[in-house]
Motif scaffolding. Structure first.
Motif, short mmCIF file in Angstrom:
data_model
loop_
_atom_site.label_atom_id
_atom_site.label_comp_id
_atom_site.label_asym_id
_atom_site.label_seq_id
_atom_site.Cartn_x
_atom_site.Cartn_y
_atom_site.Cartn_z
N VAL A 102 0.86 -1.18 0.00
CA VAL A 102 0.00 0.00 0.00
C VAL A 102 0.90 1.23 0.00
N VAL A 185 -0.08 6.49 6.76
CA VAL A 185 -0.57 5.16 6.39
C VAL A 185 -0.62 4.28 7.63
N GLU A 186 -1.79 3.68 7.86
CA GLU A 186 -1.95 2.68 8.89
C GLU A 186 -2.35 1.36 8.24
N ILE A 187 -1.80 0.27 8.72
CA ILE A 187 -2.19 -1.06 8.26
C ILE A 187 -2.60 -1.88 9.47
N HIS A 237 4.73 0.02 1.69
CA HIS A 237 4.33 -0.70 2.89
C HIS A 237 3.71 -2.05 2.50
N ALA A 239 2.00 -5.67 2.64
CA ALA A 239 0.88 -6.14 3.45
C ALA A 239 0.29 -7.39 2.81
N SER A 245 -6.28 -1.06 5.49
CA SER A 245 -5.41 0.10 5.58
C SER A 245 -6.23 1.37 5.57
N ASP A 256 -9.95 4.42 2.90
CA ASP A 256 -9.90 3.13 3.58
C ASP A 256 -9.98 2.02 2.53
#
Length: 272
Positions: A102, A185-187, A237, A239, A245, A256
């Motif tokens: 991502v 960015v969050e995963i 990133h 994943a 994410s 999202d």
């Protein structure tokens, strides 16, 4: 194109169409980026969809001297572009047996055809830039080791692209302070990257200027309405399938998504 290059192109096309993984690079790695772009050109010509944009990737420092490049590009196809919708968790297919990542991106939608004979400089990039959006690139390849083999490998498999989400427009970008454009960015709830748009070398405008030069050299016309995804501003990133994410751009919106397994491609005829 020689037999080695053709076998590489054929193998990546077959793997992408079948959504199967490759456990090794399908041939002898080309010696130069020019050879890799020749493979990319052949694969684009054989792929049953039309190009509606291009992704830009940053070459990692250890490969810049040997490849002679700081950046690379790959095609974005029409059926892999999605517009972000507020409140939606967008499913994004990736190659479950390969590589997936991502990437937060700033995305131009070109406002004019790029003139074939105009001098290429920052002023031209500003003139043709059109609209700027926040977005997410999905990097994915059937070959799990694609990034380990460096930029020549990446270029030879469509630039490691498998989708683009185009988010809200950023108004007034010509006069913007690039350090004010946040990207995060969050995963699966974990923060994996956070920075601002000026982390891109030369800002997104510098990335656009780069692709103007490269496509002029490759003989590829850039047209109004095409997307230019300017590079993974917070990094690449990786994943797995099933990862969720959240990619946030401060006041410019949130995207999202969930990575889902790619399915075999079924298309009746090329879309040109």
């Amino acid at each position: 194109m020689g037999p080695n290059s053709k076998s590489i192109s054929d193998a990546f096309i077959a793997a992408r169409k079948s959504a199967k993984g490759l456990d090794h690079y399908p041939g002898t790695l080309p010696a130069t980026l020019d050879e890799a772009y020749a493979i990319q050109d052949a694969s684009i010509a054989a792929w049953p969809d039309r190009v509606v944009g291009w992704k830009i990737g940053l070459v990692t420092p250890e490969y810049r001297a040997s490849s002679g490049a700081e950046r690379l590009v790959g095609p974005i196809f029409s059926q892999l572009v999605h517009l972000a919708r507020r409140g939606e968790i967008r499913p994004m297919p990736v190659f479950a047996e390969g590589f997936a990542a991502v990437e937060a991106e700033f995305v131009f939608c070109l406002g004019a055809d790029v003139p074939a004979d105009a001098p290429i400089d920052r002023d031209l990039a500003l003139a043709v830039g059109g609209k700027l959006h926040v977005g997410v690139e999905i990097a994915s390849s059937p070959f799990s080791g694609i990034n380990d083999f460096g930029p020549i490998c990446v270029v030879s498999d469509f630039g490691n692209n498998h989708g683009l989400i185009v988010g809200p427009e950023i108004p007034g970008w010509h006069a913007i302070d690039w350090s004010s454009l946040d990207a995060r960015v969050e995963i699966d709830g974990e923060l994996v990257g956070q920075t601002t748009a000026d982390a891109i070398p030369g800002t997104p405008v510098g990335a656009l200027e780069f692709i103007l030069h490269l496509m002029r050299r490759r003989g590829i016309a850039l047209k109004a309405g095409q997307y230019i995804s300017t590079g993974a501003v917070t990094g690449v990133h990786s994943a797995p399938v099933g990862a969720r994410s959240r990619v946030s751009f401060g006041r410019h919106g949130v995207i999202d998504l969930e990575l889902t397994p790619a399915l075999p491609l079924v298309m009746d005829a090329p879309q040109r």
